[in-house]
Scaffold this motif. Sequence first.
Motif, PDB file in Angstrom:
ATOM      1  N   UNK A 107       0.829  -1.208   0.000  1.00 28.67           N
ATOM      2  CA  UNK A 107       0.000   0.000   0.000  1.00 28.67           C
ATOM      3  C   UNK A 107       0.862   1.256   0.000  1.00 28.67           C
ATOM      4  N   UNK A 108       0.474   2.224  -0.806  1.00 28.04           N
ATOM      5  CA  UNK A 108       1.103   3.542  -0.886  1.00 28.04           C
ATOM      6  C   UNK A 108       2.447   3.529  -1.607  1.00 28.04           C
ATOM      7  N   UNK A 109       2.816   2.411  -2.239  1.00 26.54           N
ATOM      8  CA  UNK A 109       3.964   2.397  -3.136  1.00 26.54           C
ATOM      9  C   UNK A 109       3.487   2.666  -4.555  1.00 26.54           C
ATOM     10  N   UNK A 110       4.224   3.466  -5.294  1.00 32.70           N
ATOM     11  CA  UNK A 110       3.968   3.533  -6.728  1.00 32.70           C
ATOM     12  C   UNK A 110       4.542   2.268  -7.357  1.00 32.70           C
ATOM     13  N   UNK A 122      -3.585  -5.968 -17.956  1.00 24.29           N
ATOM     14  CA  UNK A 122      -4.650  -6.482 -17.091  1.00 24.29           C
ATOM     15  C   UNK A 122      -4.598  -5.737 -15.768  1.00 24.29           C
ATOM     16  N   UNK A 123      -5.767  -5.380 -15.236  1.00 27.15           N
ATOM     17  CA  UNK A 123      -5.828  -4.631 -13.996  1.00 27.15           C
ATOM     18  C   UNK A 123      -5.860  -3.135 -14.253  1.00 27.15           C
ATOM     19  N   UNK A 124      -5.748  -2.377 -13.166  1.00 25.77           N
ATOM     20  CA  UNK A 124      -5.842  -0.921 -13.254  1.00 25.77           C
ATOM     21  C   UNK A 124      -4.689  -0.277 -12.505  1.00 25.77           C
ATOM     22  N   UNK A 125      -4.163   0.786 -13.087  1.00 26.58           N
ATOM     23  CA  UNK A 125      -3.098   1.569 -12.483  1.00 26.58           C
ATOM     24  C   UNK A 125      -3.534   3.024 -12.504  1.00 26.58           C
ATOM     25  N   UNK A 126      -3.617   3.648 -11.335  1.00 23.10           N
ATOM     26  CA  UNK A 126      -4.029   5.048 -11.290  1.00 23.10           C
ATOM     27  C   UNK A 126      -3.015   5.918 -12.006  1.00 23.10           C
ATOM     28  N   UNK A 127      -3.456   7.087 -12.436  1.00 27.14           N
ATOM     29  CA  UNK A 127      -2.551   8.042 -13.070  1.00 27.14           C
ATOM     30  C   UNK A 127      -2.849   9.421 -12.513  1.00 27.14           C
ATOM     31  N   UNK A 128      -2.457   9.675 -11.250  1.00 25.16           N
ATOM     32  CA  UNK A 128      -2.815  10.946 -10.627  1.00 25.16           C
ATOM     33  C   UNK A 128      -2.177  12.151 -11.280  1.00 25.16           C
ATOM     34  N   UNK A 137       0.550   3.841 -19.220  1.00 24.80           N
ATOM     35  CA  UNK A 137       0.526   4.607 -17.989  1.00 24.80           C
ATOM     36  C   UNK A 137       1.955   4.938 -17.559  1.00 24.80           C
ATOM     37  N   UNK A 138       2.085   5.835 -16.595  1.00 25.58           N
ATOM     38  CA  UNK A 138       3.387   6.188 -16.036  1.00 25.58           C
ATOM     39  C   UNK A 138       3.573   5.459 -14.712  1.00 25.58           C
ATOM     40  N   UNK A 139       4.676   4.738 -14.597  1.00 26.77           N
ATOM     41  CA  UNK A 139       4.907   3.948 -13.388  1.00 26.77           C
ATOM     42  C   UNK A 139       5.440   4.784 -12.237  1.00 26.77           C
ATOM     43  N   UNK A 160       2.043   6.025 -10.756  1.00 28.00           N
ATOM     44  CA  UNK A 160       0.883   5.157 -10.862  1.00 28.00           C
ATOM     45  C   UNK A 160       0.855   4.120  -9.754  1.00 28.00           C
ATOM     46  N   UNK A 161      -0.305   3.949  -9.144  1.00 27.37           N
ATOM     47  CA  UNK A 161      -0.481   2.972  -8.070  1.00 27.37           C
ATOM     48  C   UNK A 161      -1.566   1.976  -8.459  1.00 27.37           C
ATOM     49  N   UNK A 162      -1.328   0.680  -8.245  1.00 24.62           N
ATOM     50  CA  UNK A 162      -2.338  -0.314  -8.592  1.00 24.62           C
ATOM     51  C   UNK A 162      -3.611  -0.123  -7.775  1.00 24.62           C
ATOM     52  N   UNK A 163      -4.743  -0.331  -8.407  1.00 24.47           N
ATOM     53  CA  UNK A 163      -6.024  -0.265  -7.701  1.00 24.47           C
ATOM     54  C   UNK A 163      -6.766  -1.589  -7.797  1.00 24.47           C
ATOM     55  N   UNK A 164      -6.107  -2.614  -8.317  1.00 18.85           N
ATOM     56  CA  UNK A 164      -6.693  -3.942  -8.410  1.00 18.85           C
ATOM     57  C   UNK A 164      -5.761  -4.949  -7.748  1.00 18.85           C
ATOM     58  N   UNK A 165      -6.325  -6.107  -7.367  1.00 23.23           N
ATOM     59  CA  UNK A 165      -5.522  -7.136  -6.700  1.00 23.23           C
ATOM     60  C   UNK A 165      -4.417  -7.667  -7.597  1.00 23.23           C
TER      61      UNK A 165
END
Length: 216
Positions: free
Chosen positions: A121-124, A154-160, A175-177, A180-185
């Motif tokens: 949690x809270x790691x990009x 596959x999955x979702x990565x936020x892009x704040x 996306x940019x790593x 970007x933080x994962x929002x899926x398992x």
Amino acid sequence: MDSPFDVLRIDADAEEWEVDQAYRRRVLETHPDQGGSAEEFRLVRAAYEEIRSGGGDDWDGDEIEPEDPEGHRGSEQSRVEYLNYEVLDDFGWDLDDPDLFEKASAESLDPGDYGRFVVEPHESLLQAAENRGFAWPYACRGGACANCAVAVTEGELTQPIDHILPSEMTDRGIRLSCNGMPTTDELQVVYNVKHLADLDDLRLPPHPFERAHAND
């Protein structure tokens, strides 16, 4: 307090492309990895966002709050399966192949090219890769270049924060790593996609650490 234009060191009547160029230069100058401070880095990002939103006259950089890392997935972890884009050429694979990761798992690839790790949690995504010993490419860490780009299959990565990727690239799952933080398992990503032709003009010179390890 300096105006946002002063923070980016440009004139108030600067063209949009000049604003973008100035932002890319300033994030490199102020990022903590480059000897800057977290406060100055946040100020540069806030100044850029203020200008792009059409503001600037009543801007007060003193009111910028520190970034809050809470909230992207609570206490949950995300499991990431990754693949190096450079491997695709070696095997003649296509980035859009739905069986890409199944094919990769059947090969005896180096851990730097294919494998899995957990994002806390809270790691990009980039932070997680680095914290597990991987040297994924990056330059600014501020959403101002495409050096750290990944393709999410596959999955979702936020892009704040993304001030660089055109909509046609994000529509393809790019996306940019760096932020970007994962929002899926579960998440499947092809990293190192900065080599995609459409991203050629969106890259910055690599970070010194990346250059130093280019031939590792």
